[in-house]
Design a protein around this motif. Structure first.
Motif, mmCIF file in Angstrom:
data_model
loop_
_atom_site.group_PDB
_atom_site.id
_atom_site.type_symbol
_atom_site.label_atom_id
_atom_site.label_comp_id
_atom_site.label_asym_id
_atom_site.label_seq_id
_atom_site.Cartn_x
_atom_site.Cartn_y
_atom_site.Cartn_z
ATOM 1 N N LEU A 108 9.693 49.911 54.671
ATOM 2 C CA LEU A 108 10.196 48.653 53.578
ATOM 3 C C LEU A 108 11.300 47.998 54.260
ATOM 4 C CD1 LEU A 108 10.434 50.669 50.549
ATOM 5 C CD2 LEU A 108 8.477 49.573 51.486
ATOM 6 N N ILE A 109 10.922 46.633 53.764
ATOM 7 C CA ILE A 109 11.945 45.574 54.469
ATOM 8 C C ILE A 109 13.074 45.681 53.666
ATOM 9 C CG2 ILE A 109 12.077 43.155 54.485
ATOM 10 C CD1 ILE A 109 9.113 42.743 54.595
ATOM 11 N N ASP A 110 14.349 45.328 54.347
ATOM 12 C CA ASP A 110 15.576 45.470 53.775
ATOM 13 C C ASP A 110 15.904 44.053 53.139
ATOM 14 O OD1 ASP A 110 18.369 46.250 53.031
ATOM 15 O OD2 ASP A 110 18.906 45.133 54.767
ATOM 16 N N LEU A 136 16.940 40.693 55.611
ATOM 17 C CA LEU A 136 15.866 39.559 55.769
ATOM 18 C C LEU A 136 16.687 38.223 55.014
ATOM 19 C CD1 LEU A 136 13.272 38.161 55.687
ATOM 20 C CD2 LEU A 136 12.695 38.952 53.276
ATOM 21 N N GLU A 137 17.455 38.391 54.153
ATOM 22 C CA GLU A 137 18.305 37.188 53.945
ATOM 23 C C GLU A 137 19.513 36.804 54.671
ATOM 24 O OE1 GLU A 137 19.087 37.829 49.578
ATOM 25 O OE2 GLU A 137 17.369 37.182 49.194
ATOM 26 N N SER A 138 20.032 37.742 55.407
ATOM 27 C CA SER A 138 21.158 37.350 56.320
ATOM 28 C C SER A 138 20.405 36.732 57.593
ATOM 29 C CB SER A 138 21.851 38.446 56.664
ATOM 30 O OG SER A 138 20.971 39.557 57.408
ATOM 31 N N ASN A 139 19.333 36.900 57.958
ATOM 32 C CA ASN A 139 18.845 36.547 58.979
ATOM 33 C C ASN A 139 17.985 35.149 58.746
ATOM 34 O OD1 ASN A 139 18.475 38.191 61.765
ATOM 35 N ND2 ASN A 139 18.363 39.706 60.028
ATOM 36 N N LEU A 140 17.400 34.969 57.514
ATOM 37 C CA LEU A 140 17.207 33.673 57.143
ATOM 38 C C LEU A 140 18.391 32.663 56.936
ATOM 39 C CD1 LEU A 140 14.604 34.614 54.480
ATOM 40 C CD2 LEU A 140 14.161 33.335 56.521
ATOM 41 N N GLY A 174 27.218 27.261 74.445
ATOM 42 C CA GLY A 174 28.250 28.437 74.450
ATOM 43 C C GLY A 174 28.821 28.653 73.123
ATOM 44 N N ASP A 175 28.194 27.982 72.268
ATOM 45 C CA ASP A 175 28.918 28.172 70.786
ATOM 46 C C ASP A 175 28.016 29.347 69.884
ATOM 47 O OD1 ASP A 175 26.522 27.193 69.924
ATOM 48 O OD2 ASP A 175 27.254 25.603 68.778
ATOM 49 N N GLY A 176 27.351 30.159 70.703
ATOM 50 C CA GLY A 176 26.526 31.232 69.952
ATOM 51 C C GLY A 176 25.628 31.051 68.996
ATOM 52 N N ALA A 177 25.242 29.784 68.781
ATOM 53 C CA ALA A 177 24.247 29.369 67.663
ATOM 54 C C ALA A 177 22.933 29.691 68.366
ATOM 55 C CB ALA A 177 24.406 27.851 67.496
ATOM 56 N N LEU A 178 22.598 29.312 69.533
ATOM 57 C CA LEU A 178 21.421 29.623 70.160
ATOM 58 C C LEU A 178 20.886 31.306 70.179
ATOM 59 C CD1 LEU A 178 18.780 29.079 71.677
ATOM 60 C CD2 LEU A 178 19.989 29.181 73.890
ATOM 61 N N ASP A 179 21.783 32.120 70.552
ATOM 62 C CA ASP A 179 21.570 33.461 70.508
ATOM 63 C C ASP A 179 21.511 34.035 68.949
ATOM 64 O OD1 ASP A 179 21.952 33.770 73.088
ATOM 65 O OD2 ASP A 179 23.943 34.315 73.090
ATOM 66 N N ARG A 180 22.341 33.556 68.067
ATOM 67 C CA ARG A 180 21.956 34.049 66.679
ATOM 68 C C ARG A 180 20.678 33.606 65.969
ATOM 69 N NH1 ARG A 180 27.421 32.031 66.395
ATOM 70 N NH2 ARG A 180 26.838 30.221 65.394
ATOM 71 N N THR A 181 20.409 32.354 66.487
ATOM 72 C CA THR A 181 18.836 31.947 66.081
ATOM 73 C C THR A 181 17.871 32.524 66.554
ATOM 74 O OG1 THR A 181 20.013 29.823 65.611
ATOM 75 C CG2 THR A 181 17.455 29.861 65.911
ATOM 76 N N TYR A 200 13.825 38.905 64.500
ATOM 77 C CA TYR A 200 13.913 39.747 63.411
ATOM 78 C C TYR A 200 12.776 39.394 62.216
ATOM 79 C CZ TYR A 200 15.438 42.108 58.898
ATOM 80 O OH TYR A 200 15.584 42.722 57.749
ATOM 81 N N LEU A 201 12.617 37.910 62.095
ATOM 82 C CA LEU A 201 11.422 37.775 61.377
ATOM 83 C C LEU A 201 10.086 37.947 61.838
ATOM 84 C CD1 LEU A 201 12.918 34.133 59.895
ATOM 85 C CD2 LEU A 201 12.864 36.264 58.886
ATOM 86 N N ARG A 202 10.181 37.925 63.233
ATOM 87 C CA ARG A 202 8.951 38.333 63.716
ATOM 88 C C ARG A 202 8.513 39.832 63.408
ATOM 89 N NH1 ARG A 202 7.340 39.447 69.492
ATOM 90 N NH2 ARG A 202 5.493 38.549 69.812
#
Length: 287
Positions: free
Chosen positions: A141-143, A147-151, A114-121, A127-129
């Motif tokens: 075009l890739i933003d 890209l970097e925020s999701n990485l 329940g700390d939100g890490a799973l959903d964020r990951t 997004y990478l997919r």
């Protein structure tokens, strides 16, 4: 992925006809030569998109100069498109963010529900997919910020935290089950006391915790497997089919349903533990 080396004449003609001067100049600058793999991916996809658009425009022209120029341009477009999966691999699976996702030093605090890490990951991997499926689309075009925020989310090391708890859970379950196997020497009163403790609030919370951990692990590993097996689009093949390095990654990291995997060992330990408890609850003392 090696840089494309072409003659000065071709370079000047392509950059001139296709309006690539500023983009190529940025890549050849001091900062461009050491750009991180995430920005290299954005650059290569942008370059491919502009080259492809230029090729489309050239194919519609009829002058003699274009007739000579077009085959050279189309060869470069095809090569750049063929290189995109490898550039994608470098920016994602071979990148420092993916290493951090499984970094033991970052996963010491373990999994927390329940700390939100799973959903964020999971969202980041989705997004990478999607990013891979955009690669072959000259109109999408890739933003770089997206890209970097999701990485960056991968640096939260959810995978490492999950596997830290996984190893602990296996150890505790196997040791507890082994101890329970010896309860046959207890008296009926002793068994009643053991079952009273096992039916208490703490035991129920532990069972719920294990069930949540199992569900979260399945969700995470399924999302990771989906990322590895991303289907291609716009003429791009799936990265798994094209890259031996990704195939090796899938075999060693993502074969979580294999009989010899840690995840399968955890599920077996959990099922065996439940089975032993069921045997105790149906002991002759309760008849």
């Amino acid at each position: 992925v090696p840089d494309l080396m072409i003659g000065l004449g071709d370079f000047l003609e392509i950059t001139g006809r296709c309006g690539l001067g500023p983009l190529v100049a940025e890549r050849n600058s001091a900062m461009g030569k050491v750009m991180p793999d995430s920005r290299r991916l954005v650059y290569e996809q942008t370059l491919y998109s502009r080259l492809a658009a230029c090729g489309d425009q050239s194919s519609q022209a009829m002058d003699a100069d274009v007739t000579v120029f077009e085959p050279r341009l189309l060869a470069i477009v095809e090569r750049k498109r063929a290189e995109l999966p490898r550039v994608y691999w470098n920016a994602t699976f071979a990148g420092p963010e993916m290493a951090d996702l499984f970094s033991a030093s970052r996963g010491r605090r373990g999994w927390a529900p329940g700390d939100g890490a799973l959903d964020r990951t999971i969202d980041a991997m989705a997004y990478l997919r999607q990013t891979y499926q955009w690669l072959g689309d000259p109109d999408r075009l890739i933003d770089v910020a997206g890209l970097e925020s999701n990485l960056a989310v991968l640096r939260e090391a959810y995978g490492a935290r999950l596997f830290t708890t996984l190893i602990r859970a296996i150890t505790v379950l196997e040791q507890t089950t082994e101890a329970l196997a010896g309860v046959g020497t207890l008296s009926c009163d002793g068994l009643d006391e053991l079952l009273r403790v096992a039916s208490g609030q703490d035991a129920h919370r532990l069972a719920d915790h294990l069930a949540r951990f199992s569900a979260d692990g399945e969700s995470f590993l399924s999302a990771l497997g989906a990322l590895a097996l991303t289907p291609g689009a716009h003429g791009m093949a799936t990265p798994y089919a094209e890259m031996p390095a990704l195939q090796e990654f899938y075999r060693t990291v993502l074969r979580w349903r294999g009989a010899d995997s840690l995840w399968s060992r955890f599920q077996r330990a959990r099922e065996h533990h439940q089975s032993v408890w069921q045997g105790i609850e149906t002991d002759d003392c309760r008849a």
